[in-house]
Design a protein around this motif. Structure first.
Motif: not given
Length: 346
Positions: A129-130, A132, A152, A154-155, A158-159
């Motif tokens: 999840p980190r 990109t 998910v 939201t992730s 953000n990415r």
């Protein structure tokens, strides 16, 4: 000549040249087959495409050769969730890489064992999840409805840049409106619920998109359609019909029927292997005849059900035991459950 040698000779003839482990062209005398170990050293840019083929001995999709590409840019896919349905899609994408070329397939999953299996079998790139990664064309939400779908989404916000990354959800019952509450209405969002028949090039899937996806550039829309066509037969429908199609199309109903059909043959005295062979052949042949005649089943039933004969006796017994009502009830219950899963989703 072993299967690996045959594959090597075939691919060499097919493309005329190979690339060695450093990405340099090699003539026929210097052919160096691409392996799992060497593939990472091959130039990974959009001028090249890495082709895969299924290696029976390894039970895995392995890179076979690198071919210079002149026509179409390959895509990058990112799956959040690596379950059975994600695997079915990845299998189909690998199988049809001529239809939809892919440079990278990233997968993130909570199970390290699952990621290890997918990496070994399909040559995907494990992700977290980190991560990109650059140039992700399609991000696939492939978690269960009971998982944290909002988290998910939201992730993804953000990415991944909404200008370059389309979002495809295969979450049963989870609507586009629910996704837009987190992803926003400007993000290109598409819903599709495929099934496991995609691995054998069958299976219709309902597809629906939001306005942002419908208004996307022609190249983006064609690219998405090309990807969708690699795993089954997409049907673009109103979103309200997706839950109906999802409850109606699973092959489980067919498996239940064939299971009962085989057992019936065994009950009547046939060995199980003979009963299974006859059952499968009858189902496939009957389906093919319906397709060729392009008629409703009742037309062929009327032909087969002669007065006082075997066919009409079977029909009477099925009607008496509620055969049709049982199938219809099962489909309605599956549709209702699909809708309920979406409402219960986080």
């Amino acid at each position: 000549m072993g299967s690996k040698a045959r594959d090597t000779a075939h691919f060499a003839r097919a493309i005329g040249y190979w690339y060695d482990a450093k990405g340099h062209k090699a003539n026929a005398a210097e052919v160096v087959p691409v392996t799992v170990e060497t593939r990472r050293s091959i130039p990974r840019n959009r001028r090249f495409r890495l082709h895969y083929a299924y290696a029976t001995s390894a039970h895995a999709w392995l890179p076979q050769y690198v071919k210079e590409r002149e026509d179409v840019l390959a895509s990058n896919l990112y799956f959040i969730g690596g379950g059975n349905m994600a695997e079915a899609i990845i299998t189909a994408v690998r199988k049809h890489d001529d239809r939809y070329p892919v440079d990278h397939i990233y997968v993130e999953d909570i199970s390290e064992a699952r990621l290890s299996y997918l990496e070994k079998t399909y040559q995907v790139t494990p992700a977290t999840p980190r991560d990109t990664p650059d140039n992700v064309d399609i991000a696939v939400i492939a978690v269960r409805p009971q998982d944290d779908v909002t988290g998910v989404a939201t992730s993804i916000v953000n990415r991944f840049d909404q200008r370059t990354t389309s979002v495809v959800s295969i979450v049963a019952g989870y609507t586009i409106a629910q996704l837009e509450r987190t992803l926003g209405g400007e993000r290109r969002i598409t819903r599709i619920i495929p099934n496991t028949l995609t691995t054998v090039d069958y299976g219709y899937s309902g597809v629906s998109s939001n306005q942002a996806a419908a208004d996307a550039p022609d190249s983006v829309r064609k690219g998405l359609d090309a990807w969708l066509s690699t795993f089954g037969k997409p049907l673009h429908v109103e979103e309200r019909l997706i839950d109906v199609i999802t409850g109606f199309y699973p092959p489980n109903l067919v498996y239940h029927f064939i299971d009962a059909y085989v057992d019936a043959g065994v009950l009547a005295g046939l060995p199980r292997d003979i009963s299974k062979a006859i059952a499968l052949d009858t189902v496939i042949g009957g389906t093919e005849l319906l397709k060729q005649r392009d008629v409703l089943p009742q037309v062929l039933l009327n032909i087969n059900n002669s007065p006082g004969g075997v066919g009409i006796t079977e029909a009477y017994t099925l009607n008496k035991t509620g055969f049709a009502a049982a199938i219809q009830s099962a489909v309605l219950a599956a549709v209702e459950r699909t809708t309920k899963l979406g409402k219960e989703a986080q």
